[in-house]
Design an enzyme around this catalytic site. Structure first.
Site, short mmCIF file in Angstrom:
data_model
loop_
_atom_site.label_atom_id
_atom_site.label_comp_id
_atom_site.label_asym_id
_atom_site.label_seq_id
_atom_site.Cartn_x
_atom_site.Cartn_y
_atom_site.Cartn_z
N CYS A 159 0.88 -1.27 0.02
CA CYS A 159 -0.08 -0.11 -0.21
C CYS A 159 0.95 1.34 0.00
CB CYS A 159 -1.07 0.24 1.06
SG CYS A 159 -1.08 -1.50 1.85
N ARG A 168 6.62 -11.17 6.17
CA ARG A 168 6.10 -10.95 7.33
C ARG A 168 6.61 -11.79 8.40
NH1 ARG A 168 -0.11 -10.12 5.69
NH2 ARG A 168 0.17 -8.29 3.99
N GLN A 195 0.89 -11.31 -2.78
CA GLN A 195 -0.32 -11.13 -3.03
C GLN A 195 -0.64 -10.73 -4.48
OE1 GLN A 195 -1.29 -8.39 0.17
NE2 GLN A 195 -2.16 -10.04 1.41
N ASP A 241 -2.00 -8.33 -5.41
CA ASP A 241 -2.28 -6.94 -4.63
C ASP A 241 -2.63 -5.96 -5.74
OD1 ASP A 241 -2.90 -5.67 -2.23
OD2 ASP A 241 -0.65 -5.27 -1.84
N HIS A 258 -4.38 -1.50 -5.49
CA HIS A 258 -5.15 -0.36 -4.87
C HIS A 258 -5.69 0.46 -5.85
CE1 HIS A 258 -2.03 -1.81 -2.17
NE2 HIS A 258 -2.77 -1.69 -1.17
N LYS A 298 -15.44 -4.29 5.27
CA LYS A 298 -14.73 -4.82 4.62
C LYS A 298 -15.16 -6.40 4.28
CE LYS A 298 -11.48 -6.79 8.06
NZ LYS A 298 -10.17 -7.37 8.31
N HIS A 345 -8.53 -1.23 -1.26
CA HIS A 345 -7.41 -2.36 -1.23
C HIS A 345 -8.02 -3.60 -1.74
CE1 HIS A 345 -3.96 -4.21 0.87
NE2 HIS A 345 -4.70 -5.23 0.62
#
Length: 630
Positions: free
Chosen positions: A331, A360, A378, A380, A382, A463, A509
RNA sequence: GCCGGAGUAGCUCAGCUGGUAGAGCACCUGAUUUGUAAUCAGGCGGCCGUCGGUUCGAGUCCGACCUCCGGCUCCA
């Protein structure tokens, strides 16, 4: 009073009659075998009174697969366990012992810690109780009486103080436990009870509380059911991706980098199939693929707010005066990229996608193969947009999820969780009604099972999390779609609106596979390694019968060049190589010998089905299975 | 991170009470030239997770650590 039976007939009973009374009124055999009564769909202890007009269904030991009937059996089994443990370890303090999905547990606070080998002793004691037989009686007492009775049991005392409604006790033999019930009449229906393990568990699930010793067990209405259950577990273990991955030579793990996979070329074939699909669909759906640094000065994480909340999980690298952190998410990078230009409302929505490697620092005890890793990627993205665009963006994401779940054949595995407005929400209830309603409608539109987690949304927006179960039935969070109204502001993202003023964009996201690693893990377990053709690392194996056919086999493999093909060299008997192809879970095997030609190929499908096809027919058969057709 | 269990050949596992490590598969070699789930014979292969301790002697006993497994907590 009257109660209604499942066949809609009415049964006349004296006022205050219990479920057991109803069973007696119908027949002695039923009364003997009854384990539970379902009243208007809710389960109730047989001993409790019914009300006039109740619709009742009596469950008996013959409803051996009914979840409620199993739960009451297992709950009573937990009490037998508690009785046994109390007798063997008189100083033990009891906590709670509920039935769960596939069995039951009971939490104990032992003075001396117990070990796995102590289970045998406890199991023997439980078996003895079962041989003797136990009957349960129920008694209701006042809160004060309960407090007095459990004065020496700190956990029970806490339960008394926090319990809602009446306090009840169940007694079997000389053992009495504080319990809401329901319970069996007696232990006769418990035909199989097996203690399965010990584990630590925090009191009330809070790691600040003392850790108790949890003993797990399972119980059934028949021996065969227990055996079937154990067999099912064994089969599930064979599907475990941590076993299949190395076995099929897809990936391996090394203790030199816990939580990170070493991918082989075969594994990468699967990984790249996901990546290819991700790239293709992202492009088709208006995402731009970007790439941002893996490593950032921790100052960025402080500014984004991650440091405070997730700093613990950040892998750090000291570099001169600075400390860098390996990114756990994309992000902030995407927001900085957004900030490199002055943005107009006309530019929005801007959709940045990146499947970068993330790190992580997960606790060692929580690592699990590909499903809980320290390094993963991911899918991912945005999406920076205006408030007006949120709805269409979310709809687009749901279409995408819908598409993916069909493409991978995992729709029935998936369920979603809608996290709704928390107490500390920003914005009005009307706004929340709007966004929550939109998410709900989107879920219903794509027909995904979902559950609502009331109050668990972030304060800036609801979410959706998508979950899938692994082979052992453990749920894993996969994708997520969440509205972020906080980070864009913290990182100073702005655009010029049509009103010629600066605005902060909304950011949606989203990750739809979730982690690619986790997704592959779940896929492997779902298919037991028998991946669909388009994902199979080796799609076709050509087996020349003998040396003489090797050249022709190579030629054939070349003709099948659109697919991932390999050749099983004739170093072993054909029978052995066919067996190897089966064990490698290869979808198509073509045996090539004296009898074969391009006009007539011996094609064997995974599982053993054989057919005789020309090369053209084989190509016609395989081409629709390519990912471009998915 | 916490509780419990486990770590022996590439894989699956055996190794009793301490006496110096074994099987099957895989792999390699040779023979066999093979027709839809295992041809035969021979051979290679071990920091017995790591470090330390006890002992004349440790795969075996003790301690610490690492990793894995089952849970718990956590999971952006």
């Amino acid at each position: 009073m009257k109660v209604v039976l499942p066949d809609n007939s009415e049964l006349e009973l004296p006022a205050g009659a219990s479920g057991l009374d109803a069973a007696r009124a119908i027949g002695p055999k039923l009364a003997e075998q009854a384990v539970l009564v379902r009243v208007d769909g809710r389960v109730q202890d047989l001993r409790l009174p019914l009300a006039d007009g109740d619709t009742i269904q009596l469950l008996t030991m013959r409803d051996r697969e009914d979840p409620d009937a199993l739960a009451v059996l297992r709950h009573s089994s937990a009490h037998l366990l508690a009785e046994a443990v109390t007798r063997l370890y008189p100083d033990v303090k009891l906590a709670i012992g509920p039935p769960i999905e596939n069995g039951f547990y009971y939490d104990f606070d032992f003075v001396e810690p117990i070990r796995e080998e102590d289970l045998d002793k406890i199991q023997a004691e439980v078996d003895r109780e079962l041989a003797e037989g136990r009957e349960w009686t129920r008694q209701e007492i006042s809160r004060d009486e309960a407090r007095e009775m459990f004065a020496d049991d700190p956990y029970k005392l806490e339960l008394v103080d926090t319990a809602e409604g009446d306090i009840s006790l169940y007694t079997q033999g000389d053992f009495t436990d504080l319990c809401r019930g329901p319970h069996l009449q007696d232990s006769k229906p418990i035909k199989a009870l097996k203690l399965t393990g010990v584990a630590g568990a925090y009191w009330r699930g809070d790691s600040n509380n003392p850790q108790l010793t949890r003993i797990y067990g399972t119980a059934f209405y028949s021996r065969e059911d227990l055996e079937a259950h154990l067999e099912k577990l064994e089969l599930a273990r064979a599907r475990d991706h941590r076993r299949l991955g190395p076995q099929l030579d897809l990936f391996h793990m090394s203790e030199y980098s816990p939580g990170s996979a070493l991918w082989t070329a075969k594994g990468m074939a699967i990984y790249n199939a996901l990546e290819d699909l991700r790239r293709r669909e992202n492009a088709r759906r208006g995402y731009s693929e970007v790439k941002t640094p893996l490593m950032w000065d921790v100052e960025l994480w402080k500014r984004s707010g991650h440091w405070e909340k997730y700093g613990e999980n950040l892998f750090r690298i000291e570099h001169g005066e600075s400390t860098y952190g390996l990114k756990p998410m994309n992000c902030p990078g995407h927001m900085l990229l957004f900030n490199t230009q002055l943005r107009s409302y006309r530019d929005l929505p801007i959709r940045y996608a990146e499947a970068a490697v993330l790190h992580r620092d997960e606790p060692t005890g929580s690592l699990q193969g590909l499903t809980r890793a320290r390094q993963f990627s991911q899918d991912d993205a945005h999406v920076f947009c205006t408030e007006d665009q949120i709805q269409q963006e979310i709809d687009g994401m749901f279409d995408y999820v819908d598409f993916l779940y069909d493409a991978f054949g995992v729709r029935e595995l998936a369920h979603a969780e809608l996290a709704t407005r928390p107490d500390n929400k920003l914005g009005t209830d009307e706004q929340w009604d709007h966004t929550e309603g939109a998410l709900r409608r989107a879920l219903e539109r794509i027909g995904l099972r979902y559950r609502v987690a009331e109050g668990e949304g972030a304060f800036y927006g609801p979410k959706i999390d998508f979950f899938m179960d692994d082979a052992l039935g453990r749920p894993w969070q996969m994708g997520t779609i969440q509205l972020d109204g906080q980070q864009p502001e913290r990182l100073g993202c702005t655009y010029m609106g049509s009103d010629n003023r600066e605005h902060t964009p909304y950011v949606v996201h989203r990750a739809l596979f979730g982690s690619l690693e986790r997704f592959i893990g779940i896929l492997l377990e779902h298919y037991g390694g028998d991946l669909p053709f388009w994902l199979a690392p080796v799609q076709v194996r050509v087996l020349p019968v003998g040396e003489a056919h090797l050249e022709a086999a190579r030629d054939l493999a070349g003709r099948l060049g659109a697919f991932r093909v390999d050749i099983g060299e004739p170093t072993e008997t054909i029978g052995k190589r066919i067996r190897a192809a089966e064990l490698d879970k290869i979808p198509f095997t073509v045996v090539y010998g004296d009898r074969e030609s391009e006009q007539s190929l011996a094609v064997r499908e995974r599982g053993g089905e054989q057919s005789e096809l020309s090369l053209a027919e084989l190509l016609a058969r395989l081409t629709p299975l390519l990912p471009s057709e998915v």
